[in-house]
Structure formats: structure tokens, C-alpha cells
Design a protein around this motif. Structure first.
Motif, PDB file in Angstrom:
ATOM      1  N   ASN A  77       0.808  -1.214   0.000  1.00 18.45           N
ATOM      2  CA  ASN A  77       0.000   0.000   0.000  1.00 18.45           C
ATOM      3  C   ASN A  77       0.846   1.271   0.000  1.00 18.45           C
ATOM      4  N   HIS A  78       0.195   2.359  -0.363  1.00 19.56           N
ATOM      5  CA  HIS A  78       0.822   3.681  -0.338  1.00 19.56           C
ATOM      6  C   HIS A  78       0.907   4.184   1.096  1.00 19.56           C
ATOM      7  N   SER A  79       1.953   4.939   1.383  1.00 17.15           N
ATOM      8  CA  SER A  79       2.057   5.679   2.635  1.00 17.15           C
ATOM      9  C   SER A  79       2.774   6.993   2.364  1.00 17.15           C
ATOM     10  N   CYS A  80       2.360   8.017   3.100  1.00 17.56           N
ATOM     11  CA  CYS A  80       3.043   9.318   3.022  1.00 17.56           C
ATOM     12  C   CYS A  80       4.335   9.294   3.831  1.00 17.56           C
ATOM     13  N   ASP A  81       4.556   8.230   4.602  1.00 19.88           N
ATOM     14  CA  ASP A  81       5.788   8.012   5.354  1.00 19.88           C
ATOM     15  C   ASP A  81       6.255   6.585   5.072  1.00 19.88           C
ATOM     16  N   PRO A  82       6.698   6.321   3.835  1.00 17.03           N
ATOM     17  CA  PRO A  82       6.987   4.948   3.410  1.00 17.03           C
ATOM     18  C   PRO A  82       8.265   4.371   4.004  1.00 17.03           C
ATOM     19  N   ASN A  83       8.298   3.026   4.055  1.00 11.02           N
ATOM     20  CA  ASN A  83       9.511   2.336   4.484  1.00 11.02           C
ATOM     21  C   ASN A  83      10.188   1.622   3.314  1.00 11.02           C
ATOM     22  N   CYS A  84       9.562   1.695   2.140  1.00 14.22           N
ATOM     23  CA  CYS A  84      10.118   1.083   0.936  1.00 14.22           C
ATOM     24  C   CYS A  84      10.134   2.085  -0.205  1.00 14.22           C
ATOM     25  N   ASP A 118      -7.386  15.851 -10.635  1.00 11.75           N
ATOM     26  CA  ASP A 118      -8.035  14.610 -10.213  1.00 11.75           C
ATOM     27  C   ASP A 118      -7.537  14.060  -8.876  1.00 11.75           C
ATOM     28  N   TYR A 119      -6.672  14.783  -8.171  1.00  9.39           N
ATOM     29  CA  TYR A 119      -6.059  14.209  -6.978  1.00  9.39           C
ATOM     30  C   TYR A 119      -7.080  13.784  -5.922  1.00  9.39           C
ATOM     31  N   LYS A 120      -8.242  14.418  -5.885  1.00 11.45           N
ATOM     32  CA  LYS A 120      -9.242  14.091  -4.870  1.00 11.45           C
ATOM     33  C   LYS A 120      -9.887  12.717  -5.097  1.00 11.45           C
ATOM     34  N   GLN A 121      -9.654  12.118  -6.252  1.00 11.39           N
ATOM     35  CA  GLN A 121     -10.142  10.766  -6.518  1.00 11.39           C
ATOM     36  C   GLN A 121      -9.387   9.709  -5.715  1.00 11.39           C
ATOM     37  N   PHE A 122      -8.235  10.097  -5.160  1.00 13.31           N
ATOM     38  CA  PHE A 122      -7.355   9.133  -4.523  1.00 13.31           C
ATOM     39  C   PHE A 122      -7.100   9.488  -3.055  1.00 13.31           C
ATOM     40  N   PRO A 123      -8.084   9.259  -2.178  1.00 10.40           N
ATOM     41  CA  PRO A 123      -7.872   9.558  -0.758  1.00 10.40           C
ATOM     42  C   PRO A 123      -6.838   8.617  -0.150  1.00 10.40           C
ATOM     43  N   ASN A 130       2.472  12.999   8.622  1.00 11.16           N
ATOM     44  CA  ASN A 130       2.604  13.966   7.535  1.00 11.16           C
ATOM     45  C   ASN A 130       1.648  13.696   6.374  1.00 11.16           C
ATOM     46  N   CYS A 131       0.595  12.900   6.606  1.00  7.93           N
ATOM     47  CA  CYS A 131      -0.368  12.581   5.553  1.00  7.93           C
ATOM     48  C   CYS A 131      -1.180  13.823   5.201  1.00  7.93           C
ATOM     49  N   CYS A 132      -1.328  14.075   3.902  1.00 12.07           N
ATOM     50  CA  CYS A 132      -2.099  15.235   3.447  1.00 12.07           C
ATOM     51  C   CYS A 132      -3.534  14.840   3.100  1.00 12.07           C
ATOM     52  N   GLY A 133      -3.867  13.551   3.227  1.00  8.91           N
ATOM     53  CA  GLY A 133      -5.226  13.102   2.960  1.00  8.91           C
ATOM     54  C   GLY A 133      -5.453  12.547   1.566  1.00  8.91           C
ATOM     55  N   TYR A 134      -4.443  12.674   0.698  1.00  8.72           N
ATOM     56  CA  TYR A 134      -4.561  12.190  -0.673  1.00  8.72           C
ATOM     57  C   TYR A 134      -3.268  11.517  -1.105  1.00  8.72           C
ATOM     58  N   ILE A 135      -3.379  10.576  -2.054  1.00  6.36           N
ATOM     59  CA  ILE A 135      -2.204   9.877  -2.558  1.00  6.36           C
ATOM     60  C   ILE A 135      -1.548  10.745  -3.625  1.00  6.36           C
ATOM     61  N   VAL A 136      -0.649  11.585  -3.174  1.00  8.96           N
ATOM     62  CA  VAL A 136       0.090  12.509  -4.043  1.00  8.96           C
ATOM     63  C   VAL A 136       1.560  12.401  -3.682  1.00  8.96           C
ATOM     64  N   ARG A 137       2.433  12.445  -4.693  1.00  5.14           N
ATOM     65  CA  ARG A 137       3.874  12.290  -4.445  1.00  5.14           C
ATOM     66  C   ARG A 137       4.383  13.334  -3.453  1.00  5.14           C
ATOM     67  N   GLU A 138       5.405  12.947  -2.746  1.00  4.31           N
ATOM     68  CA  GLU A 138       5.961  13.767  -1.664  1.00  4.31           C
ATOM     69  C   GLU A 138       6.246  15.202  -2.097  1.00  4.31           C
ATOM     70  N   GLY A 139       6.839  15.404  -3.233  1.00  3.84           N
ATOM     71  CA  GLY A 139       7.211  16.742  -3.677  1.00  3.84           C
ATOM     72  C   GLY A 139       6.046  17.660  -4.005  1.00  3.84           C
ATOM     73  N   SER A 140       4.835  17.113  -4.053  1.00  2.00           N
ATOM     74  CA  SER A 140       3.658  17.926  -4.381  1.00  2.00           C
ATOM     75  C   SER A 140       2.673  18.056  -3.226  1.00  2.00           C
ATOM     76  N   ARG A 141       2.904  17.378  -2.120  1.00  2.00           N
ATOM     77  CA  ARG A 141       1.936  17.403  -1.005  1.00  2.00           C
ATOM     78  C   ARG A 141       1.762  18.781  -0.402  1.00  2.00           C
ATOM     79  N   TRP A 142       2.772  19.623  -0.460  1.00  2.00           N
ATOM     80  CA  TRP A 142       2.674  20.963   0.108  1.00  2.00           C
ATOM     81  C   TRP A 142       1.533  21.746  -0.543  1.00  2.00           C
TER      82      TRP A 142
END
Length: 155
Positions: A77-84, A118-123, A130-142
Motif C-alpha cells: 500500500n501507499h504511505s506518506c511516510d513509506p519504508n520502501c 483529479d487528486y481528490k479521486q485518490f484519498p 505527515n499525511c495530506c489526505g490524498y495519494i500525491v507524491r511527496e514533492g507535491s503534497r505541500w
């Protein structure tokens, strides 16, 4: 003994968990699938965002469809704080440990979705601090964090 096992995930449906302690940099599993063209991805309703898709963007011409039972890596699965992290050369992708992973810890990586309309399609349900609530790459979460703050200040 395998480095991982599959079981119910706290993030989403099923997930993969460390079967033993895993050191930083260890290759954990190969992401298997079928190489398809971008045209195939665009035309085939199988890749509609309304359902689970196990698709990697390999380059400007090809994607990797990992939606096969023999591809156990699709369950990470995706995580905003990944270990892989995913790394590959050419058309081969490996999942490897980004940091030391403890036995029993769920394996995760950043899916790297781009920030677009379309980012809101992917909660995101990873639950990290540090989760922003959506599956968006780290460099764009801000951008999402900024948008949330702006909405609060306009109320």
C-alpha cells in the motif's frame, strides 16, 4: 523464509508485512506484470480510476500492468511516510527497503501520483503524521496542505 507475508492491512484491504527484520537497501520483492503501451492504457476500460489499478508508469511509451495474482507486490500500500521505495533499470522494478523495517511492520511506498485536478479521486488512509489526505507524491503534497489552509482562512 520469505521476507514478507500477506495479511489484512490497516491502510487498505490487504497488505504486505515484514516476516522478519529487514535492513535498509534490501531488495524485498520484484514487481511483476505485463508491459503495455500508453495507448493500451488510455483505451482499455480496465484502467479506469473507479477501481483498483496496479499500473506503473515506466517511461513515456510504456506502463507495467501488475494486476495479476502472481504479482504479490501489488498488495503493498501507499504511505506518506513509506519504508520502501521502487527502483528499477529498464523495464524491471524492485521494491527495496528505504530504511530498517521491523518484523511485523506493514510494507509501504509512495505511489508517486502527480498533483493535478483529479487528486481528490485518490484519498489516502495511511494515517502517518505527515499525511495530506490524498495519494500525491511527496514533492507535491505541500500544495494540498496549502490549499487546506487557504480554505480554512476563507471561512
Amino acid at each position: 523464509m520469505k521476507l514478507y507475508r500477506v495479511k489484512k492491512s490497516k491502510i487498505d484491504n490487504q497488505g504486505m508485512y515484514a516476516n522478519k527484520n529487514i535492513k535498509t537497501g534490501t531488495r524485498i520483492i520484484y514487481y511483476k506484470g505485463k508491459i503495455i503501451t500508453k495507448k493500451e492504457t488510455e483505451k482499455n476500460p480496465k484502467y479506469d480510476n473507479d477501481k483498483a489499478i496496479y499500473l506503473f508508469n515506466l517511461n513515456s511509451k510504456y506502463d507495467l500492468d501488475g494486476d495479476f495474482k502472481y504479482n504479490t507486490a501489488r498488495l503493498i500500500n501507499h504511505s506518506c511516510d513509506p519504508n520502501c521505495e521502487v527502483d528499477g533499470k529498464g523495464l524491471k522494478l524492485w521494491i527495496f527497503a528505504l530504511r530498517d523495517i521491523k518484523k511485523g511492520e506493514e510494507l509501504s511506498y509512495d505511489y508517486g501520483f502527480s498533483f493535478d485536478e483529479d487528486y481528490k479521486q485518490f484519498p489516502c488512509r495511511c494515517g502517518s503524521k505527515n499525511c495530506c489526505g490524498y495519494i500525491v507524491r511527496e514533492g507535491s503534497r505541500w500544495r494540498i496542505k496549502k490549499t487546506k489552509k487557504n480554505k480554512k482562512s476563507n471561512i
